[in-house]
Design a protein around this motif. Structure first.
Motif, PDB file in Angstrom:
ATOM      1  N   PHE A 220       0.855  -1.185   0.000  1.00 28.38           N
ATOM      2  CA  PHE A 220       0.000   0.000   0.000  1.00 28.38           C
ATOM      3  C   PHE A 220       0.892   1.236   0.000  1.00 28.38           C
ATOM      4  CE2 PHE A 220      -2.465  -3.347   1.966  1.00 28.38           C
ATOM      5  CZ  PHE A 220      -3.689  -3.240   1.323  1.00 28.38           C
ATOM      6  N   SER A 221       0.923   1.939  -1.126  1.00 25.99           N
ATOM      7  CA  SER A 221       1.710   3.163  -1.235  1.00 25.99           C
ATOM      8  C   SER A 221       1.301   3.885  -2.504  1.00 25.99           C
ATOM      9  CB  SER A 221       3.215   2.849  -1.248  1.00 25.99           C
ATOM     10  OG  SER A 221       3.971   4.047  -1.307  1.00 25.99           O
ATOM     11  N   ILE A 222       1.803   5.121  -2.658  1.00 28.91           N
ATOM     12  CA  ILE A 222       1.437   5.910  -3.832  1.00 28.91           C
ATOM     13  C   ILE A 222       2.242   5.501  -5.052  1.00 28.91           C
ATOM     14  CG2 ILE A 222       0.736   7.870  -2.430  1.00 28.91           C
ATOM     15  CD1 ILE A 222       3.401   9.188  -3.129  1.00 28.91           C
ATOM     16  N   ASN A 223       3.357   4.738  -4.874  1.00 30.43           N
ATOM     17  CA  ASN A 223       4.127   4.243  -6.016  1.00 30.43           C
ATOM     18  C   ASN A 223       4.618   2.827  -5.707  1.00 30.43           C
ATOM     19  OD1 ASN A 223       6.195   4.566  -4.221  1.00 30.43           O
ATOM     20  ND2 ASN A 223       7.242   6.190  -5.334  1.00 30.43           N
ATOM     21  N   ASP A 224       5.384   2.251  -6.638  1.00 25.89           N
ATOM     22  CA  ASP A 224       5.780   0.851  -6.528  1.00 25.89           C
ATOM     23  C   ASP A 224       7.197   0.650  -5.992  1.00 25.89           C
ATOM     24  OD1 ASP A 224       3.342   0.162  -7.506  1.00 25.89           O
ATOM     25  OD2 ASP A 224       4.015  -0.108  -9.582  1.00 25.89           O
ATOM     26  N   SER A 225       7.868   1.687  -5.498  1.00 28.07           N
ATOM     27  CA  SER A 225       9.233   1.540  -4.987  1.00 28.07           C
ATOM     28  C   SER A 225       9.179   0.895  -3.612  1.00 28.07           C
ATOM     29  CB  SER A 225       9.924   2.910  -4.916  1.00 28.07           C
ATOM     30  OG  SER A 225      10.062   3.458  -6.207  1.00 28.07           O
ATOM     31  N   PHE A 226       9.648  -0.369  -3.509  1.00 31.66           N
ATOM     32  CA  PHE A 226       9.469  -1.160  -2.291  1.00 31.66           C
ATOM     33  C   PHE A 226      10.650  -2.111  -2.144  1.00 31.66           C
ATOM     34  CE2 PHE A 226       7.497  -4.977  -0.242  1.00 31.66           C
ATOM     35  CZ  PHE A 226       7.317  -4.409   1.002  1.00 31.66           C
ATOM     36  N   LEU A 227      11.018  -2.396  -0.870  1.00 35.59           N
ATOM     37  CA  LEU A 227      12.195  -3.209  -0.593  1.00 35.59           C
ATOM     38  C   LEU A 227      11.965  -4.014   0.674  1.00 35.59           C
ATOM     39  CD1 LEU A 227      15.275  -3.833  -1.139  1.00 35.59           C
ATOM     40  CD2 LEU A 227      15.763  -1.891   0.354  1.00 35.59           C
TER      41      LEU A 227
END
Length: 759
Positions: A220-227
């Motif tokens: 769940f976030s405003i963009n797809d940058s995830f780690l």
């Protein structure tokens, strides 16, 4: 007191109002700068941090619960007895055991909520491995079926020696390599290993979890940058661009940091210890600032426009009340309502409005009462009660008029409505007639003379065709509701003058009786004399034939006689009133037949209520059905009576019927039958449900009810005629059986006769 009033007037003065308005504009403009600064410093940054922190919390919660669920399922699988037996066995391939384990694997992988692509069981002591599609060679398992540069067969063999029970490895892209076809991409999968945690493990469970589906479900976030990083800082999964994998950036359990123009929001999972990171680009903040600038400009424009509008409104409010009051005084009628923030204007306007309102109320009340008095005057004139002189002056005595009388005949469907609905329906019918006629004849008068009767006077003698056109339009409307109400309107053929109202009303009432036996609304414009004697419709020969068939209990033949007579009446085009008289005569013949067999007519009246149903019949077919039902019920009662004929009971009842007006007793009847008094009393009670005395009193009271319908007979005469020597005994017994005294019963009969609707 005066000081307070002065202060109040000064506070509501125009000067103070203007001063406060301009001060409010200045404060509004000052608050703009303060609001802008505060909003810019705190709101944007705090909103970004709060929103992304909540989104990351939800993401961590989803991943952690899912990893925990996978671990529990794998732990249960590792303790599977069949699987342990296969892994430890040194015998050949056991098809039944492998099929059992394979079924459990398929159950887990078919659960779409686990996002499990496959579950591999690697057994180093066997030449085969088990996965959801069956078994395959252990040598080909990680070379062809699940090939990955990072995870070879050697890697998984070494994992059997490691001391852990559950471990999540970095996600990698797996492929299936066919020797004769292209490679098949299995997706980005999380390898999750599970074993007993000892040195000598007979098997290794390897769950391949779809990392991309987990990302779509839990991120769940405003963009797809995830780690995702493990406890050692190794990257387990990443999505998006420019993601830093340096574990030193996230020293605490949760928080956020800024690096290279990026916001890094991170949190460690309480179950796995993994670090989850969301990255928000600086461009997002810039877009928020741009929106803020647009908002600030909008507020500034609104402030300017509001200041201009306030100035215009203040000027208008100062000038407009004066102009409105001047116009109101010129018209000398209804001054407009003025609402001002200045007390002086409000006080003046309230006084003028009070005077105008009083004048309107007096005029409206006078008009309403005058209309009621006129209706009362016309009602008295129609009823031959000449109106008083004061009321007579209100009636239009010098104008000719056409007289209309509407008769409402309500059907069975209407009677089934609630009383409230019935009252509303009668009122709406009157108002609908009044509105439609008043629309074309403004001076027409409509009033209700009876519960089911409406009278209308249409003034003028040059509009008969127009009046009939209006009635034709009313007919189209009322014909739609003929299932509830039949409407008949009698139009007096000639215009009348005031003195002829009573005679015209009576003539219209007689004209209403000429209604034909149909469902539709009828307009009667001519008076046609006719015979009302029901015996004209039931000649002596047919009456004797009908009586004979009833006595024999032949319902079909009796109904045929009635049907034949109805056809004859239809052929002669007789009106509805004549059909009703005929129906009531047939009902009387049925009751006469029942009484001739000493049967209680209450059974017929309660089950069918023939008189009420005859009154509500809308056409000949309905009348024939009602009469046929009554004939069938009467014949059924007569046949049952004949089938259960009892000579002793019939003798006693016949004896009472013939001698009820004499001083008779049970002993006299027993002597006639040569039976004992006690035997006859018990026998009669068993057969009829009544004692000799009860039946005698019941018969006498029934005869008394019939005689009470004759107004010329006094109560003491009726008492003697039915066998009571003491009038007090008669009154006491009548009230005991009927609930009312003979006098009260006679008054009820008279009242019902006056209220009975005419057909």
């Amino acid at each position: 007191m005066r000081i307070n009033r002065f202060l109040k007037l000064k506070w509501n003065s125009l000067f103070v109002k203007l001063l406060i308005s301009f001060i409010a504009m200045i404060l509004f403009l000052l608050s703009f700068n303060f609001l802008s600064l505060t909003f810019f410093k705190t709101n944007i940054q705090q909103e970004i941090i709060r929103y992304n922190t909540l989104g990351l919390d939800k993401t961590v919660d989803g991943y952690e619960k899912h990893f925990s669920l996978i671990q529990n399922d794998l732990l249960l699988m590792s303790f599977n007895e069949t699987l342990n037996a296969i892994a430890k066995s040194e015998t050949a391939y056991d098809y039944g055991a492998v099929a059992s384990v394979l079924k459990q694997i398929q159950t887990m992988t078919n659960n779409t909520f686990l996002y499990m692509n496959n579950l591999l069981i690697y057994m180093p002591n066997h030449s085969y491995a088990i996965e959801k599609n069956g078994t395959s060679s252990a040598a080909d398992l990680f070379v062809r079926n699940f090939a990955s540069p990072a995870y070879s067969k050697t890697f998984w063999t070494e994992q059997l020696k490691e001391k852990y029970a559950f471990r999540v490895f970095p996600a990698d892209r797996f492929r299936k390599i066919d020797s004769i076809g292209p490679e098949n991409d299995l997706g980005l999968l999380f390898p999750i290993a599970s074993k007993r945690g000892t040195d000598n493990n007979p098997f290794l469970l390897i769950a391949l979890i779809d990392g991309e589906k987990m990302f779509e479900r839990f991120h769940f976030s405003i963009n797809d940058s995830f780690l995702i990083l493990d406890e050692a800082g190794t990257r387990l999964f990443s999505k998006g661009d420019a993601v830093q994998a340096d574990g030193s950036m996230y020293p605490e359990r949760e928080g956020h940091t800024i690096r290279d123009g990026q916001y890094y929001f991170y949190k460690k999972g309480p179950y796995t210890g993994f670090t989850y990171v969301n990255v928000i680009p600086h461009a997002y903040i810039a877009s928020q600032v741009s929106r803020l600038n647009a908002l600030l400009l909008s507020i500034m424009a609104a402030a300017v426009l509001t200041g201009i509008a306030i100035s215009v409104i203040l000027s208008y409010k100062f000038n407009n009340p004066i102009q409105q009051m001047i116009e109101g005084m010129k018209r000398s009628g209804n001054p407009p309502v003025i609402r001002s923030g200045i007390d002086e204007w409000n006080w003046i306007n309230e006084k003028m409005a009070d005077m105008a309102q009083t004048n309107r109320e007096m005029s409206s009340d006078l008009t309403r009462k005058t209309s009621l008095l006129k209706q009362y005057g016309y009602l008295r004139g129609a009823k031959s009660l000449y109106p008083m002189n004061a009321i007579r002056e209100l009636i239009e005595t010098d104008k000719p008029y056409y007289l209309l009388v509407f008769q409402m005949a309500f059907t069975r469907n209407y009677r089934e409505l609630t009383e409230e609905t019935q009252e509303k329906a009668s009122y709406f019918i009157q108002e609908f007639i009044n509105l439609n006629i008043a629309e074309h004849f403004t001076d027409a008068v409509t009033l209700q003379t009876e519960k089911n009767q409406i009278l209308t006077l249409v003034f003028g003698e040059s509009h008969p065709d127009k009046l009939l056109d209006v009635l034709a339009k009313l007919k189209q409307v009322f014909d739609r509701d003929k299932a509830y109400c039949q409407l008949t309107v009698a139009v007096h053929p000639e215009p009348l003058q005031a003195p002829g109202l009573a005679a015209g009303y009576e003539k219209c009432r007689r004209m209403l009786l000429a209604r034909s036996m149909t469902d539709d609304m009828q307009i009667v414009t001519e008076h046609t004399p006719y015979e009302e004697d029901p015996f004209l419709f039931l000649p002596s020969a047919q009456e004797r034939e009908l009586a004979a068939q009833l006595q024999a209990g032949e319902a079909e033949r009796a109904a045929a006689i009635v049907g034949r007579l109805l056809r004859q009446m239809e052929h002669k085009e007789m009106n509805a009133h004549q059909f009703t008289l005929f129906g009531k005569e047939i009902a009387s013949q049925l009751i006469k037949a029942l009484l001739g067999h000493h049967l209680d007519v209450g059974a017929l009246m309660e089950s069918h209520s023939p008189y009420a149903q005859i009154q509500e019949c809308r056409n000949v077919g309905e009348l024939e059905r009602v009469l046929t039902d009554c004939i069938e019920e009467t014949c059924r009662l007569i046949r049952e009576k004949k089938e259960r004929y009892d000579p002793v009971k019939e003798f006693v009842l016949d004896y009472i019927e013939k001698h009820y007006n004499e001083d008779i007793s049970l002993e006299m009847a027993a002597e006639q039958l040569q039976r004992s008094r006690s035997y006859l009393s018990t026998y009669l009670k068993e057969k009829t449900g009544m004692t000799f005395t009860d039946y005698l009193h019941d018969l006498r009271i029934r005869r008394a009810k019939e005689m009470l319908g004759e107004k010329d007979m006094r109560i003491n005469e009726i008492s003697e005629k039915i066998g009571y020597q003491n009038v007090n005994s008669f009154i006491r017994m009548f009230k005991k059986i009927c609930g009312v005294t003979p006098g009260e019963y006679r008054r009820l009969l008279i009242q019902e006769g006056d209220d009975a609707p005419e057909t």
